[in-house]
Motif scaffolding. Structure first.
Motif, PDB file in Angstrom:
ATOM      1  N   UNK A  68       0.880  -1.166   0.058  1.00 49.42           N
ATOM      2  CA  UNK A  68      -0.010   0.026   0.156  1.00 49.42           C
ATOM      3  C   UNK A  68       0.865   1.273   0.122  1.00 49.42           C
ATOM      4  N   UNK A  69       0.345   2.375  -0.641  1.00 44.46           N
ATOM      5  CA  UNK A  69       0.983   3.648  -0.483  1.00 44.46           C
ATOM      6  C   UNK A  69       1.246   4.250   0.748  1.00 44.46           C
ATOM      7  N   UNK A  70       0.367   4.046   1.663  1.00 46.31           N
ATOM      8  CA  UNK A  70       0.310   4.641   2.959  1.00 46.31           C
ATOM      9  C   UNK A  70       1.306   4.208   3.743  1.00 46.31           C
ATOM     10  N   UNK A  71       1.931   5.562   4.456  1.00 45.35           N
ATOM     11  CA  UNK A  71       2.787   5.269   5.474  1.00 45.35           C
ATOM     12  C   UNK A  71       2.513   4.855   6.934  1.00 45.35           C
ATOM     13  N   UNK A  72       1.168   4.788   7.235  1.00 45.15           N
ATOM     14  CA  UNK A  72       0.794   4.756   8.370  1.00 45.15           C
ATOM     15  C   UNK A  72       0.674   3.121   8.964  1.00 45.15           C
ATOM     16  N   UNK A  73       0.074   2.394   7.878  1.00 47.58           N
ATOM     17  CA  UNK A  73       0.211   1.162   8.231  1.00 47.58           C
ATOM     18  C   UNK A  73       1.483   0.533   8.097  1.00 47.58           C
ATOM     19  N   UNK A  74       2.463   1.008   7.194  1.00 45.68           N
ATOM     20  CA  UNK A  74       3.918   0.398   7.104  1.00 45.68           C
ATOM     21  C   UNK A  74       4.526   0.729   8.517  1.00 45.68           C
ATOM     22  N   UNK A  75       4.165   1.970   9.253  1.00 36.38           N
ATOM     23  CA  UNK A  75       4.853   2.459  10.697  1.00 36.38           C
ATOM     24  C   UNK A  75       4.467   1.113  11.622  1.00 36.38           C
ATOM     25  N   UNK A  76       3.028   0.656  11.311  1.00 38.48           N
ATOM     26  CA  UNK A  76       2.485  -0.408  12.453  1.00 38.48           C
ATOM     27  C   UNK A  76       3.005  -1.935  12.002  1.00 38.48           C
ATOM     28  N   UNK A  77       2.571  -2.126  10.684  1.00 32.34           N
ATOM     29  CA  UNK A  77       2.596  -3.514  10.372  1.00 32.34           C
ATOM     30  C   UNK A  77       4.000  -3.877   9.739  1.00 32.34           C
ATOM     31  N   UNK A  78       4.948  -2.973   9.495  1.00 27.95           N
ATOM     32  CA  UNK A  78       6.176  -3.419   8.681  1.00 27.95           C
ATOM     33  C   UNK A  78       7.253  -2.674   9.396  1.00 27.95           C
ATOM     34  N   UNK A  79       7.339  -2.724  10.616  1.00 25.70           N
ATOM     35  CA  UNK A  79       8.343  -2.234  11.689  1.00 25.70           C
ATOM     36  C   UNK A  79       8.578  -2.688  12.934  1.00 25.70           C
ATOM     37  N   UNK A  80       9.485  -2.178  13.543  1.00 21.79           N
ATOM     38  CA  UNK A  80       9.681  -2.936  14.914  1.00 21.79           C
ATOM     39  C   UNK A  80       8.382  -3.037  15.831  1.00 21.79           C
ATOM     40  N   UNK A  81       7.484  -2.281  15.315  1.00 24.28           N
ATOM     41  CA  UNK A  81       6.233  -2.109  16.191  1.00 24.28           C
ATOM     42  C   UNK A  81       5.473  -3.481  16.068  1.00 24.28           C
ATOM     43  N   UNK A  82       5.874  -4.100  15.086  1.00 22.44           N
ATOM     44  CA  UNK A  82       5.085  -5.425  14.754  1.00 22.44           C
ATOM     45  C   UNK A  82       5.607  -6.351  15.943  1.00 22.44           C
ATOM     46  N   UNK A  83       6.494  -6.395  16.287  1.00 23.41           N
ATOM     47  CA  UNK A  83       7.088  -7.293  17.437  1.00 23.41           C
ATOM     48  C   UNK A  83       6.097  -7.069  18.650  1.00 23.41           C
ATOM     49  N   UNK A  84       5.859  -6.026  18.819  1.00 22.15           N
ATOM     50  CA  UNK A  84       4.918  -5.633  20.118  1.00 22.15           C
ATOM     51  C   UNK A  84       3.389  -6.144  19.784  1.00 22.15           C
ATOM     52  N   UNK A  85       3.295  -6.265  18.466  1.00 24.16           N
ATOM     53  CA  UNK A  85       1.642  -6.772  18.206  1.00 24.16           C
ATOM     54  C   UNK A  85       1.657  -8.240  18.326  1.00 24.16           C
ATOM     55  N   UNK A  86       2.799  -8.974  18.184  1.00 25.22           N
ATOM     56  CA  UNK A  86       2.669 -10.383  18.452  1.00 25.22           C
ATOM     57  C   UNK A  86       2.817 -10.931  19.782  1.00 25.22           C
ATOM     58  N   UNK A  87       2.822  -9.904  20.932  1.00 29.14           N
ATOM     59  CA  UNK A  87       2.667 -10.189  22.129  1.00 29.14           C
ATOM     60  C   UNK A  87       1.323 -10.533  22.615  1.00 29.14           C
ATOM     61  N   UNK A  88       0.100 -10.062  21.879  1.00 28.21           N
ATOM     62  CA  UNK A  88      -1.229 -10.563  22.538  1.00 28.21           C
ATOM     63  C   UNK A  88      -1.437 -11.758  21.811  1.00 28.21           C
ATOM     64  N   UNK A  89      -1.143 -12.306  20.926  1.00 24.57           N
ATOM     65  CA  UNK A  89      -1.550 -13.600  20.453  1.00 24.57           C
ATOM     66  C   UNK A  89      -0.839 -14.580  21.532  1.00 24.57           C
TER      67      UNK A  89
END
Length: 122
Positions: A68-89
């Motif tokens: 996607x051209x959006x930078x907002x979703x890249x900042x969440x799903x394609x960065x170091x923040x993604x590691x934090x998202x895996x904590x919940x599962x």
């Protein structure tokens, strides 16, 4: 595909299966006064399945965010923040495994007690 993953169905499924469904399961477990072992076992397995589905959705969203051209979703799903998202599962899977383990240990303890009583009666 739209300009961001935040409008995709996968994102909303992630929200539902990460927060809403586990919240309902935890609320039900805390409010119910009596529950069968089978129900507890099913809830534990369901938490593990939800964690696996969340993991799959996170992987899918990360792939979609790269396209996607959006930078907002890249900042969440394609960065170091993604590691934090895996904590919940991981947290949900851990709770589910502990619940299943508790049910199995409780069942085996009861089975051992019944075996001991049957041995003493003979």
């Amino acid at each position: 595909m739209s300009g961001t993953v935040f409008v995709e169905i996968q994102f909303w499924l992630l929200v539902v299966f990460s927060f809403v469904v586990p919240g309902i399961i935890v609320w039900a477990c805390l409010t119910v006064r009596a529950v069968s072992r089978n129900t507890v076992l099913v809830l534990g397995v369901l938490l593990v399945i939800i964690a696996g589905f969340d993991f799959y959705l996170l992987q899918t969203l990360a792939r979609m965010a790269k396209l996607t051209p959006s930078l907002a979703d890249d900042a969440i799903f394609d960065s170091e923040i993604t590691v934090g998202l895996y904590v919940l599962p991981a947290f949900l899977a851990g709770i589910g495994i502990n619940v299943v383990s508790h049910v199995l240990i409780q069942h085996l303890t009861d089975a051992q007690e019944r075996f001991g009583c049957e041995l003493a009666d003979e």
